[in-house]
Design an enzyme around this catalytic site. Sequence first.
Site, PDB file in Angstrom:
ATOM      1  N   LYS A 195       0.840  -1.203   0.000  1.00  0.00           N
ATOM      2  CA  LYS A 195       0.000   0.000   0.000  1.00  0.00           C
ATOM      3  C   LYS A 195       0.881   1.262   0.000  1.00  0.00           C
ATOM      4  CE  LYS A 195      -3.196  -3.041   0.040  1.00  0.00           C
ATOM      5  NZ  LYS A 195      -4.198  -3.484   0.976  1.00  0.00           N
TER       6      LYS A 195
HETATM    7  C1  LIG Z   1      -5.137  -4.616   1.444  1.00  0.00           C
HETATM    8  C2  LIG Z   1      -6.614  -4.628   1.425  1.00  0.00           C
HETATM    9  C3  LIG Z   1      -7.386  -5.040   2.527  1.00  0.00           C
HETATM   10  C4  LIG Z   1      -6.801  -5.689   3.735  1.00  0.00           C
HETATM   11  O1  LIG Z   1      -5.768  -5.009   4.322  1.00  0.00           O
HETATM   12  P1  LIG Z   1      -4.723  -5.821   5.221  1.00  0.00           P
HETATM   13  O2  LIG Z   1      -3.924  -4.718   5.852  1.00  0.00           O
HETATM   14  O3  LIG Z   1      -3.912  -6.671   4.288  1.00  0.00           O
HETATM   15  O4  LIG Z   1      -5.489  -6.615   6.203  1.00  0.00           O
HETATM   16  C5  LIG Z   1      -8.757  -4.902   2.461  1.00  0.00           C
HETATM   17  N1  LIG Z   1      -9.368  -4.417   1.365  1.00  0.00           N
HETATM   18  C6  LIG Z   1      -8.672  -4.041   0.275  1.00  0.00           C
HETATM   19  C7  LIG Z   1      -9.407  -3.491  -0.885  1.00  0.00           C
HETATM   20  C8  LIG Z   1      -7.282  -4.155   0.265  1.00  0.00           C
HETATM   21  O5  LIG Z   1      -6.602  -3.804  -0.825  1.00  0.00           O
END
Ligand SMILES: *Cc1c(COP(=O)(O)O)cnc(C)c1O
Length: 395
Positions: A195
């Site tokens: 991210k």
């Molecule tokens: C990355 C992501 C999540 C989950 O996040 P984590 O930190 O990996 O638990 C949920 N929804 C979307 C759309 C994502 O891209």
Amino acid sequence: MAERLALDGGRPVRATMLPYGRQTIDQQDVDAVAAVLRGDWLTTGPHVVEFERRVAEAVGAPHAVAVSSGTAALHAALEAVGVGPGDEVIVPALTFVATANAAVFLGATPVLADVEPDTLLLDPAAVARLVTPRTKAVVPVDFAGQACDYEALRDAVGPGVAIVGDACHALGARRGGRPVGTLADLTCFSFHPVKHVTTGEGGAVTTADDALQRRVRRFRNHGIATDHRQRTLAGTWEYDMEALGFNLRLTDLQAALGTSQLRRLPQWLERRRAIAKRYDRAFAASEAFRPLANRTGDGHAHHLYVVQVDPARLRGGREAAYRALRAENIGVNVHYKPVHLHSFYQRAFGMKPGLAPVAERAGERVLSLPMFHGMTDADAEDVVGAVEKVEAALA
Ligand SMILES: *Cc1c(COP(=O)(O)O)cnc(C)c1O
């Protein structure tokens, strides 16, 4: 004559694999984490408080609560608006499974709505058709980093339904001049390494509502309203568990990394925009690789750069493009296989193909090209060159 693909024994465009996303860590990040290790608080300490302040500031929200992952953020946000057994939660059919799973954790039923074909954002008209008296919340996903049309979604669900944004792709995004993090009742972010900003694993919930932020904090800490540090500072051991909660806390090590990373968010967003513009230019005339529509201009946070591969214009369609680009050492990926095509959702909720035709069609066509702030111009040129090579060979 088209150049011979690496898949067929030709020379790959790159010597080493370019991932689709990855973190950037500098010496200041390393020093920030090391300093916490030598201090008194490894968790629930002052660095978590500081990180929350910085996240809130970055998105212009009155409150931010740090949690252990984006998934934990979704779980806690849905709990905060009272989602429970018997409730329905509308989520897009094309998303990471965690979006729907969060409703399932709370005993609710996820209801999948279709997406718009050119943006792959939740379709407000599809949402409106699915609202029932049991609908408790809707979870729009700011797919690829583009904010959904929250005003249209609010009109679609009416005043009694909570809007919990899954902005795990969209830290730093804006729509109509307003930042993601302030557009929904609660907004969820992830700090996974792919991210925009990372804490290793981590997440946050932002909101303008004081009661909701307190409920998220309580759920993060076993359902106990005060944390260890607050009790220490108040000179008391006494606590009450008011509701069932989990341990969804972020450590101070992670929070210090997050604070250090957030300093560079504006420049990283700028870099992602520049890479997206380069790709937009390269693929504007492509018949086979069609980029998603951008309705929010420079408000787009460009977490992913998604193209849809037209099987009528490329032999073998997306699967052929995936294999050919991987062989060229371009680390393409797929976001996402629709939720209802996963065996769990078919078994547990009786979901079947046909439920969301636009998402299903996209699920067969989407391909994410490498997109991260640490990419060089030469990396981006490799991606463009490899896509052009594959298109020429498989046209
Ligand atoms: C990355 C992501 C999540 C989950 O996040 P984590 O930190 O990996 O638990 C949920 N929804 C979307 C759309 C994502 O891209």
